[in-house]
Scaffold this active site. Structure first.
Site, PDB file in Angstrom:
ATOM      1  N   ARG A 284     -16.812  -6.488   8.522  1.00  0.00           N
ATOM      2  CA  ARG A 284     -17.747  -5.445   8.119  1.00  0.00           C
ATOM      3  C   ARG A 284     -19.010  -6.231   7.335  1.00  0.00           C
ATOM      4  O   ARG A 284     -20.093  -5.705   7.495  1.00  0.00           O
ATOM      5  CB  ARG A 284     -17.217  -4.414   7.279  1.00  0.00           C
ATOM      6  CG  ARG A 284     -16.204  -3.469   7.707  1.00  0.00           C
ATOM      7  CD  ARG A 284     -15.585  -2.467   6.813  1.00  0.00           C
ATOM      8  NE  ARG A 284     -14.800  -3.246   5.875  1.00  0.00           N
ATOM      9  CZ  ARG A 284     -13.972  -2.849   5.116  1.00  0.00           C
ATOM     10  NH1 ARG A 284     -13.656  -1.633   5.088  1.00  0.00           N
ATOM     11  NH2 ARG A 284     -12.945  -3.615   4.323  1.00  0.00           N
TER      12      ARG A 284
ATOM     13  N   LYS B 109       0.830  -1.170  -0.047  1.00  0.00           N
ATOM     14  CA  LYS B 109       0.023   0.185   0.053  1.00  0.00           C
ATOM     15  C   LYS B 109       0.983   1.276  -0.049  1.00  0.00           C
ATOM     16  O   LYS B 109       1.955   1.316   0.590  1.00  0.00           O
ATOM     17  CB  LYS B 109      -0.802   0.047   1.298  1.00  0.00           C
ATOM     18  CG  LYS B 109      -1.915  -1.295   1.241  1.00  0.00           C
ATOM     19  CD  LYS B 109      -2.808  -0.928   2.522  1.00  0.00           C
ATOM     20  CE  LYS B 109      -3.867  -2.165   2.281  1.00  0.00           C
ATOM     21  NZ  LYS B 109      -4.752  -2.013   3.800  1.00  0.00           N
TER      22      LYS B 109
ATOM     23  N   SER C  54     -10.900   3.015   5.342  1.00  0.00           N
ATOM     24  CA  SER C  54      -9.928   3.895   5.599  1.00  0.00           C
ATOM     25  C   SER C  54      -9.704   4.464   3.954  1.00  0.00           C
ATOM     26  O   SER C  54      -9.652   5.740   3.802  1.00  0.00           O
ATOM     27  CB  SER C  54      -8.482   3.538   5.840  1.00  0.00           C
ATOM     28  OG  SER C  54      -8.576   3.160   7.195  1.00  0.00           O
TER      29      SER C  54
END
Length: 160
Positions: A91, A42, A129
């Site tokens: 989630r 990332k 995020s």
């Protein structure tokens, strides 16, 4: 034996969804180490130190939670600090397959550490995020989705 858990993540940035999982985990475990992992795949917006500072500030009211960072394997880190569990937030069903693969590999690397999944509060189930960063980049309203401190840090990053 103390009940020490790791709550790992990149936390770039920390969201209210992350905080929900950490706060609930702090009620279950004697100690939680929220660990910022530097994911090489990332491109983070915040440095590891900035992420740690944001977490430390937002979690300062929890005496049994501390913040750390690592760049190695989670299971090696767990052994180093004597953790018995890893807390992961889910989630949606789509998270499960990915998390199951990671957990299976972690189990192969260290059978002594259990992974526990917590379902996030439904009001944060859509939150990530990357979504927060995208909205903040274009001055979208992210209040209520991240701590105020994080919202200001994002504004500063994108207005610099």
């Amino acid at each position: 034996m103390r009940k020490l858990a790791i709550c790992p993540g990149s936390f770039d940035p920390v969201t209210n969804g992350h905080l929900d999982i950490i706060r609930r985990g702090a009620k279950v475990f004697e100690e939680i180490v929220v660990t910022v992992f530097n994911n090489q795949s990332k491109s983070p917006l915040f440095t590891v130190e900035e992420r740690k500072q944001l977490l430390e500030e937002t979690l300062k009211d929890l005496p049994n939670v501390r913040v750390d960072s690592s760049s190695g394997l989670l299971m090696d880190y767990a052994s180093e600090i004597g953790a018995t569990a890893v807390i992961r937030g889910l989630r949606a069903v789509s998270d499960f397959e990915y998390e199951m693969q990671i957990t299976s590999m972690n189990r192969k690397l260290n059978e002594e550490v259990e992974t526990l999944f917590m379902m996030t509060n439904t009001k944060y189930s859509f939150l990530s995020s990357s979504m927060i960063k995208e909205a903040a980049k274009y001055q979208g309203n992210i209040s209520g989705l991240v701590p105020e401190l994080v919202e200001k840090a994002l504004q500063k990053k994108y207005n610099a």
